[in-house]
Design a protein around this motif. Sequence first.
Motif, short mmCIF file in Angstrom:
data_model
loop_
_atom_site.label_atom_id
_atom_site.label_comp_id
_atom_site.label_asym_id
_atom_site.label_seq_id
_atom_site.Cartn_x
_atom_site.Cartn_y
_atom_site.Cartn_z
N MET A 182 0.84 -1.20 0.00
CA MET A 182 0.00 0.00 0.00
C MET A 182 0.87 1.24 0.00
O MET A 182 1.79 1.37 0.82
N ALA A 183 0.63 2.15 -0.95
CA ALA A 183 1.38 3.41 -1.01
C ALA A 183 0.67 4.45 -0.14
O ALA A 183 -0.47 4.82 -0.41
N TYR A 184 1.35 4.91 0.87
CA TYR A 184 0.76 5.90 1.77
C TYR A 184 1.01 7.32 1.27
O TYR A 184 2.04 7.62 0.66
N LYS A 185 0.05 8.20 1.53
CA LYS A 185 0.19 9.63 1.28
C LYS A 185 -0.09 10.35 2.60
O LYS A 185 -0.88 9.87 3.42
N VAL A 186 0.55 11.49 2.78
CA VAL A 186 0.46 12.16 4.07
C VAL A 186 0.02 13.61 3.90
O VAL A 186 0.57 14.35 3.07
N ALA A 187 -0.99 14.01 4.66
CA ALA A 187 -1.40 15.41 4.77
C ALA A 187 -0.91 15.94 6.11
O ALA A 187 -1.23 15.36 7.15
N VAL A 188 -0.12 17.02 6.10
CA VAL A 188 0.46 17.53 7.33
C VAL A 188 -0.21 18.86 7.67
O VAL A 188 -0.16 19.82 6.89
N ASP A 189 -0.84 18.90 8.82
CA ASP A 189 -1.63 20.05 9.24
C ASP A 189 -0.99 20.76 10.42
O ASP A 189 -0.50 20.11 11.35
N ALA A 190 -1.00 22.10 10.37
CA ALA A 190 -0.51 22.91 11.48
C ALA A 190 -1.69 23.64 12.13
O ALA A 190 -2.62 24.06 11.45
N SER A 191 -1.62 23.80 13.43
CA SER A 191 -2.70 24.46 14.15
C SER A 191 -2.86 25.92 13.73
O SER A 191 -1.88 26.60 13.41
N ASN A 192 -4.10 26.41 13.77
CA ASN A 192 -4.37 27.83 13.53
C ASN A 192 -4.26 28.67 14.80
O ASN A 192 -4.20 29.89 14.74
N ASN A 193 -4.31 28.03 15.95
CA ASN A 193 -4.41 28.76 17.22
C ASN A 193 -3.18 29.63 17.45
O ASN A 193 -2.05 29.22 17.16
N ASN A 194 -3.41 30.80 18.02
CA ASN A 194 -2.28 31.71 18.25
C ASN A 194 -1.98 31.89 19.74
O ASN A 194 -1.53 32.94 20.17
N ILE A 195 -2.25 30.84 20.53
CA ILE A 195 -1.86 30.91 21.94
C ILE A 195 -0.35 31.08 22.03
O ILE A 195 0.40 30.53 21.22
N SER A 196 0.10 31.84 23.01
CA SER A 196 1.52 32.17 23.10
C SER A 196 1.97 32.18 24.55
O SER A 196 1.25 32.67 25.43
N SER A 197 3.15 31.61 24.79
CA SER A 197 3.73 31.62 26.13
C SER A 197 5.19 31.23 26.05
O SER A 197 5.58 30.43 25.18
N ASN A 198 6.01 31.81 26.91
CA ASN A 198 7.43 31.46 27.00
C ASN A 198 8.14 31.53 25.65
O ASN A 198 9.01 30.70 25.34
N GLY A 199 7.75 32.51 24.83
CA GLY A 199 8.45 32.72 23.56
C GLY A 199 8.00 31.81 22.43
O GLY A 199 8.66 31.77 21.38
N ILE A 200 6.91 31.06 22.61
CA ILE A 200 6.40 30.17 21.56
C ILE A 200 4.96 30.56 21.25
O ILE A 200 4.15 30.73 22.15
N THR A 201 4.65 30.71 19.95
CA THR A 201 3.28 30.90 19.49
C THR A 201 2.87 29.66 18.72
O THR A 201 3.59 29.22 17.81
N GLU A 202 1.72 29.09 19.08
CA GLU A 202 1.34 27.77 18.57
C GLU A 202 1.30 27.72 17.05
O GLU A 202 1.86 26.80 16.43
N ASN A 203 0.61 28.67 16.39
CA ASN A 203 0.46 28.55 14.93
C ASN A 203 1.80 28.65 14.21
O ASN A 203 2.03 27.97 13.21
N ASN A 204 2.72 29.48 14.71
CA ASN A 204 4.03 29.60 14.07
C ASN A 204 4.88 28.35 14.30
O ASN A 204 5.50 27.83 13.37
N TYR A 205 4.91 27.89 15.56
CA TYR A 205 5.73 26.73 15.89
C TYR A 205 5.25 25.49 15.13
O TYR A 205 6.05 24.76 14.52
N THR A 206 3.94 25.25 15.15
CA THR A 206 3.43 24.03 14.50
C THR A 206 3.54 24.11 12.99
O THR A 206 3.68 23.08 12.32
N PHE A 207 3.54 25.32 12.42
CA PHE A 207 3.75 25.42 10.97
C PHE A 207 5.18 25.03 10.63
O PHE A 207 5.43 24.31 9.65
#
Length: 452
Positions: free
Chosen positions: A1-26
């Motif tokens: 079976m040939a697998y294909k992958v969709a990679v999704d990053a969060s839209n949320n912009n929660i931020s703490s300790n120098g990390i913002t979720e949407n930027n980090y996960t992208f």
Amino acid sequence: MAYKVAVDASNNNISSNGITENNYTFEVSKYINDRLNNLGIESFLVRGENDTLTDEEKINIIKERYGTGNNIIVISNRLRNTGDAGIEIMYPLRNNSRLASEIAKDLESVGATVLKYYQLRNEEDTALDDDYLIRNTKNNQTIVIDYGNISNSSDANFLKDNKNVLAEAVVKAIAEYANITYLPENLEGYYIVKSGDSLWSIASKYNTTVSNLKSLNNLSSNTLQIGQLLKLPTSNSENNTEDNQNTYTVKSGDSLWSIANKYGTTVDELKSINNLSSNLLSIGQVLRLPTSNDQSASENQNTYVVKKGDSLWIIANNYNTTVDELKRLNNLSSNLLSIGQVLILPGSNQTQGANKITYTVKKGDSLWKLANTYDTTIDMIKNANNLSSNTLQIGQTLIIPTTSKYTTYTVKKGDSLWLIANNYNTSVDEIKKLNNLTSNTLQIGQKLSIPA
């Protein structure tokens, strides 16, 4: 079976300790996507760097691009700002845990703490997944990876320092699951074993030694497998062999236990001399290894590593001493402590040359009885614990110096005194006597002293 992958990053912009979720996960998602394509696994990013998509829009994009087949892997990268530190991995009710467990295993191999991989049912309809993306990407193998709690400073620092390392671990897990040959991002400094190779021939080719290759790759034997990836020594590693260095650089797959075992020391000793408050390691982290000076020092004194919630009063109470005595021994000018701080405990020089075990006082105990049981003297116990009288209290923790050798065993599920006695070539009565047991009942997690 040939697998294909969709990679999704969060839209949320929660931020703490120098990390913002949407930027980090992208950034994590882009890394995973690029690496999968390089390995020959078809993959795409669900959202662009500056896109803001609803969950419904993401689901439609995945369906339009790849459809709803069970050969489609969807990786949703997220963060959180509540809960415990560590990674949580969620997978669908419709799938088994194989891919989730593979991802968990490879994340743990690079020093991450994986709290759990699990399925979560919707409270209103328990036949459905609780997560909206998982529930609506029907038939796809959708995995939600929550990399940690960014409001926890320790977790946030680990995430910042190991972003690409964590992403690479996910890439490795997907490649292994899809039965695709996994190669590290950069093959420079590595060698892939071919038919006819041996450690001797590879060492000769790259002007190094068999023992150096084994050390670099954590090999316990000379056996090689075709396709195996070996790390080659650099000029730095040649100049810093284990015979000449007092430091160790953490590699993929390392743990404090494996490093301690390799260098003939203990996890506690490594944590103590490196001021570590947890067992988490980062690839590339440089650890100081114990020298003969460290070991002679540790043999001459008891030490304690400060943990969360500790205070000088609590530590003094646990070790039968006073706050003033702890402050005097450690040259402390205040009562403030730091997690990971190493404190010298009193009563340490009187027990040189003796083994030490920890004992919790039970009803009916006396110093005479303990000294007789552990082949020591009342004075040695009193000196080791800074006791001024022979009075004991139930629940009191004592350090017992003994010239006899004992090992500590932690009771596991299915254990019995008979099994443990049989495994350690001793008797049930001896174990019961040594641990002051009045019955054969054991509890999982219970610690027993066993004659060595």
